[in-house]
Enzyme design. Structure first.
Site, PDB file in Angstrom:
ATOM      1  N   ILE A  14       0.884  -1.176   0.000  1.00 43.42           N
ATOM      2  CA  ILE A  14       0.000   0.000   0.000  1.00 43.42           C
ATOM      3  C   ILE A  14       0.915   1.218   0.000  1.00 43.42           C
ATOM      4  CG2 ILE A  14      -1.827   1.241   1.208  1.00 43.42           C
ATOM      5  CD1 ILE A  14      -2.924  -1.430   2.100  1.00 43.42           C
ATOM      6  N   HIS A  15       1.197   1.679  -1.209  1.00 45.92           N
ATOM      7  CA  HIS A  15       2.092   2.817  -1.428  1.00 45.92           C
ATOM      8  C   HIS A  15       1.273   4.098  -1.547  1.00 45.92           C
ATOM      9  CE1 HIS A  15       1.075   2.574  -5.743  1.00 45.92           C
ATOM     10  NE2 HIS A  15       1.060   1.274  -5.515  1.00 45.92           N
ATOM     11  N   ALA A  16       1.905   5.175  -1.979  1.00 43.52           N
ATOM     12  CA  ALA A  16       1.291   6.509  -1.941  1.00 43.52           C
ATOM     13  C   ALA A  16      -0.055   6.600  -2.660  1.00 43.52           C
ATOM     14  CB  ALA A  16       2.258   7.546  -2.506  1.00 43.52           C
ATOM     15  N   PRO A  18      -2.489   4.251  -3.650  1.00 43.52           N
ATOM     16  CA  PRO A  18      -3.646   3.638  -2.990  1.00 43.52           C
ATOM     17  C   PRO A  18      -3.898   4.195  -1.595  1.00 43.52           C
ATOM     18  CG  PRO A  18      -1.869   2.046  -3.219  1.00 43.52           C
ATOM     19  CD  PRO A  18      -1.473   3.256  -3.987  1.00 43.52           C
ATOM     20  N   ALA A  19      -2.843   4.580  -0.901  1.00 47.86           N
ATOM     21  CA  ALA A  19      -3.029   5.175   0.425  1.00 47.86           C
ATOM     22  C   ALA A  19      -3.834   6.463   0.310  1.00 47.86           C
ATOM     23  CB  ALA A  19      -1.681   5.442   1.087  1.00 47.86           C
TER      24      ALA A  19
END
Length: 88
Positions: A14-16, A18-19
Site C-alpha cells: 500500500i504505497h502513496a 492507494p493510500a
C-alpha cells in the site's frame, strides 16, 4: 464497532497512490477509522499515518470503524480495498 482483518496482496504494497485513495474515501465519514498492525496504528484519514505503517505484500492489518456512520464507512472502505486488489 466494525472490524476486519486483511492481508496485503498488492505486489507493491500500500504505497502513496492507494493510500491517498483510501484516505480520500475515509475522510468524508464522521466515524473514527483506524488501521492497525501488530506494532502500529494509524488514523485512516491521515496520509502520513497510513504511509507510516509501511504495509508491504504479506503484511496483515485490521480495519477498525466506529461511529454514527460506521456501517456506510466500513462497507465503502472494505469494497475499495477489495476492488483495488490491495488486500484480501
Amino acid at each position: 464497532m466494525k472490524t476486519q482483518q486483511f492481508t496485503v496482496v498488492d505486489p507493491l504494497g500500500i504505497h502513496a497512490r492507494p493510500a491517498s485513495q483510501l484516505v480520500a474515501k475515509a475522510t468524508p465519514f464522521t466515524s473514527e477509522i483506524e488501521v492497525r498492525t501488530a506494532e502500529k496504528a494509524a488514523n485512516l484519514k491521515s496520509i502520513l499515518g497510513v504511509m507510516g505503517l509501511a504495509l508491504k505484500p504479506g503484511s496483515q492489518f485490521t480495519l477498525y470503524v466506529e461511529g454514527s456512520d460506521e456501517e456506510q464507512a466500513f462497507a465503502a472502505l472494505t469494497a475499495l480495498i477489495t476492488e483495488m486488489g490491495l488486500a484480501q
